[in-house]
Scaffold this motif. Sequence first.
Motif, PDB file in Angstrom:
ATOM      1  N   LEU A 289       0.837  -1.191   0.000  1.00 38.76           N
ATOM      2  CA  LEU A 289       0.000   0.000   0.000  1.00 38.76           C
ATOM      3  C   LEU A 289       0.876   1.247   0.000  1.00 38.76           C
ATOM      4  O   LEU A 289       1.722   1.422   0.875  1.00 38.76           O
ATOM      5  CB  LEU A 289      -0.920   0.002   1.220  1.00 38.76           C
ATOM      6  CG  LEU A 289      -1.835   1.223   1.390  1.00 38.76           C
ATOM      7  CD1 LEU A 289      -2.835   1.298   0.242  1.00 38.76           C
ATOM      8  CD2 LEU A 289      -2.561   1.168   2.733  1.00 38.76           C
ATOM      9  N   ASP A 290       0.678   2.109  -0.996  1.00 37.57           N
ATOM     10  CA  ASP A 290       1.390   3.387  -1.109  1.00 37.57           C
ATOM     11  C   ASP A 290       0.331   4.479  -1.034  1.00 37.57           C
ATOM     12  O   ASP A 290      -0.338   4.764  -2.020  1.00 37.57           O
ATOM     13  CB  ASP A 290       2.162   3.428  -2.437  1.00 37.57           C
ATOM     14  CG  ASP A 290       3.085   4.621  -2.559  1.00 37.57           C
ATOM     15  OD1 ASP A 290       3.738   4.965  -1.556  1.00 37.57           O
ATOM     16  OD2 ASP A 290       3.156   5.200  -3.665  1.00 37.57           O
ATOM     17  N   ILE A 305      -4.276   6.715  -3.472  1.00 36.50           N
ATOM     18  CA  ILE A 305      -3.895   5.346  -3.121  1.00 36.50           C
ATOM     19  C   ILE A 305      -3.256   4.656  -4.316  1.00 36.50           C
ATOM     20  O   ILE A 305      -3.849   4.607  -5.398  1.00 36.50           O
ATOM     21  CB  ILE A 305      -5.122   4.529  -2.663  1.00 36.50           C
ATOM     22  CG1 ILE A 305      -5.736   5.142  -1.411  1.00 36.50           C
ATOM     23  CG2 ILE A 305      -4.752   3.065  -2.419  1.00 36.50           C
ATOM     24  CD1 ILE A 305      -7.067   4.510  -1.013  1.00 36.50           C
ATOM     25  N   ASN A 306      -2.046   4.130  -4.121  1.00 33.53           N
ATOM     26  CA  ASN A 306      -1.399   3.248  -5.087  1.00 33.53           C
ATOM     27  C   ASN A 306      -1.295   1.857  -4.479  1.00 33.53           C
ATOM     28  O   ASN A 306      -1.112   1.717  -3.265  1.00 33.53           O
ATOM     29  CB  ASN A 306       0.027   3.706  -5.413  1.00 33.53           C
ATOM     30  CG  ASN A 306       0.086   5.081  -6.046  1.00 33.53           C
ATOM     31  OD1 ASN A 306      -0.707   5.406  -6.912  1.00 33.53           O
ATOM     32  ND2 ASN A 306       1.035   5.895  -5.610  1.00 33.53           N
ATOM     33  N   PHE A 314      -0.127   0.348  -9.376  1.00 33.52           N
ATOM     34  CA  PHE A 314      -1.419   0.726  -9.929  1.00 33.52           C
ATOM     35  C   PHE A 314      -1.963   1.897  -9.117  1.00 33.52           C
ATOM     36  O   PHE A 314      -2.106   1.785  -7.901  1.00 33.52           O
ATOM     37  CB  PHE A 314      -2.394  -0.452  -9.879  1.00 33.52           C
ATOM     38  CG  PHE A 314      -1.972  -1.613 -10.738  1.00 33.52           C
ATOM     39  CD1 PHE A 314      -2.438  -1.730 -12.038  1.00 33.52           C
ATOM     40  CD2 PHE A 314      -1.093  -2.574 -10.254  1.00 33.52           C
ATOM     41  CE1 PHE A 314      -2.042  -2.797 -12.843  1.00 33.52           C
ATOM     42  CE2 PHE A 314      -0.686  -3.642 -11.048  1.00 33.52           C
ATOM     43  CZ  PHE A 314      -1.163  -3.749 -12.345  1.00 33.52           C
ATOM     44  N   SER A 315      -2.216   3.012  -9.791  1.00 32.78           N
ATOM     45  CA  SER A 315      -2.798   4.171  -9.123  1.00 32.78           C
ATOM     46  C   SER A 315      -4.288   3.912  -8.984  1.00 32.78           C
ATOM     47  O   SER A 315      -5.031   3.993  -9.962  1.00 32.78           O
ATOM     48  CB  SER A 315      -2.528   5.436  -9.942  1.00 32.78           C
ATOM     49  OG  SER A 315      -2.933   6.585  -9.228  1.00 32.78           O
ATOM     50  N   GLU A 347       9.179   0.130 -11.432  1.00 33.29           N
ATOM     51  CA  GLU A 347       9.621   0.588 -12.747  1.00 33.29           C
ATOM     52  C   GLU A 347       8.511   1.287 -13.523  1.00 33.29           C
ATOM     53  O   GLU A 347       8.787   2.041 -14.455  1.00 33.29           O
ATOM     54  CB  GLU A 347      10.140  -0.604 -13.570  1.00 33.29           C
ATOM     55  CG  GLU A 347      11.364  -1.281 -12.947  1.00 33.29           C
ATOM     56  CD  GLU A 347      11.841  -2.471 -13.757  1.00 33.29           C
ATOM     57  OE1 GLU A 347      11.161  -2.823 -14.757  1.00 33.29           O
ATOM     58  OE2 GLU A 347      12.865  -3.065 -13.393  1.00 33.29           O
ATOM     59  N   TRP A 348       7.264   1.030 -13.169  1.00 40.38           N
ATOM     60  CA  TRP A 348       6.145   1.623 -13.894  1.00 40.38           C
ATOM     61  C   TRP A 348       4.917   1.698 -12.993  1.00 40.38           C
ATOM     62  O   TRP A 348       4.816   0.968 -12.005  1.00 40.38           O
ATOM     63  CB  TRP A 348       5.805   0.817 -15.165  1.00 40.38           C
ATOM     64  CG  TRP A 348       5.575  -0.659 -14.904  1.00 40.38           C
ATOM     65  CD1 TRP A 348       6.495  -1.659 -15.003  1.00 40.38           C
ATOM     66  CD2 TRP A 348       4.349  -1.289 -14.464  1.00 40.38           C
ATOM     67  NE1 TRP A 348       5.934  -2.871 -14.661  1.00 40.38           N
ATOM     68  CE2 TRP A 348       4.613  -2.677 -14.349  1.00 40.38           C
ATOM     69  CE3 TRP A 348       3.074  -0.825 -14.194  1.00 40.38           C
ATOM     70  CZ2 TRP A 348       3.650  -3.596 -13.940  1.00 40.38           C
ATOM     71  CZ3 TRP A 348       2.100  -1.730 -13.781  1.00 40.38           C
ATOM     72  CH2 TRP A 348       2.395  -3.103 -13.669  1.00 40.38           C
ATOM     73  N   VAL A 349       3.992   2.581 -13.362  1.00 40.16           N
ATOM     74  CA  VAL A 349       2.721   2.701 -12.648  1.00 40.16           C
ATOM     75  C   VAL A 349       1.606   2.853 -13.684  1.00 40.16           C
ATOM     76  O   VAL A 349       1.667   3.717 -14.561  1.00 40.16           O
ATOM     77  CB  VAL A 349       2.698   3.913 -11.694  1.00 40.16           C
ATOM     78  CG1 VAL A 349       1.380   3.949 -10.917  1.00 40.16           C
ATOM     79  CG2 VAL A 349       3.875   3.875 -10.741  1.00 40.16           C
TER      80      VAL A 349
END
Length: 412
Positions: A289-290, A305-306, A314-315, A347-349
């Motif tokens: 959880l970000d 929330i990411n 994933f945003s 590396e990616w979102v």
Amino acid sequence: MYQRERLSTPIYPPLSTARELSSSYVRTPLNPTAEALTCAFVAPADVSPELRAQWTVLADQAADPNCFAERWFLEPSLALLAEDNEATLAIVTSTDGLLVGLMPLAFDPTYGRLPVGNVMNWRHHHSFLGAPLVRRQKESEFWEALIIALDTGPWSASLMHIADLPSDGRTLLGLKKAAAKLGRPCDTVLRKKRAMLKSGVGPSAYWETNVRKKKRKELNRLEKRLGEQGELCFRTLSQSESAAPWIEAFLDLERRGWKGREGTALACNPREAAFMKTIAQGAHAAGKLDFHRLDLDGKPIAMLINFLTGKGGFSYKIAFDEDYARYSPGILIERYNMRILDRPDTEWVDSCATENHSMIESIWAERREIVRVTVPIGSQRKRWVFHASRMAEDASSVARSWVARFGGRNND
């Protein structure tokens, strides 16, 4: 707040009873030298503790990372958002019990406007990627076992319809290989692109490169003006903190906005609110959880929330206080969110946003292509249904294009 893609989720008839599903399996020999894989169709409540433990481990060994198929997300989805007997889990294992892959399935008696039964990957409108969790280097074997099991499954279907797959992923490549090996087409029936964040540069360099100077200057001015209203502070939830107060604050913030007025906020539906609390705390416990917030005098006016998994993210959700809309708190927290580019493990979102979304696509430069594919299943006699359905679908697409292109000319 930008609108996420919403999926239409009809109530499907039950595939079978839980007892029938639990005992339904096909042992599929993949090739003369390989061991057989078992494909079982299991009611979600009947998944064994051993497979649940393997499910958690599989997430970090998956060919394509997908937080929406991980246990902490999918189990609450099935428990809280699926109708009774709406979904079943396709579970592919080796003969010694190793979990090779897993995907939720549902049955739809219609394909568009056609009365053609099809099996599809089950999703809901808070899930934004449809890729199954499949062990790396077992992608083709997973799909082959699943397709052959579906051929003789406990429902009447002519198509397997898989939505929201990354077009460049190993999972889709494995599906194409499996379909080719079985002598079947694998048609892409829909393509779309959504914003993605992927860069080797840091947050500041990315922001300056991809956001117009005039817009950057305006946002700096708005942040300064917002700071004049009180003490402004960006915060990120730490692993040692409890996520519960943050989740409650997010639900309240979203409810007080336009979604609350339209009755679509998570807090407006007790099951969806419980779902959000469960998945956020599950992601936090798993270290995935970000969670960010922008506070004014200690009160959140924007939250984001990411979910992180594998080498990607994933945003998931964003909300802001509309009383401060003139200061663009949503974009300010998106700028703060750029710090994810400094994470060595990400590396990616994926933005999970709708295609051509003006706000997020104005600050995230990369795009991720997502596709929907269709593969024929069932007896050889049923294969003509696939070809007839595809011909009808193609004809409808051509007709819509002609109407869009020439339909307005008669009004000139």
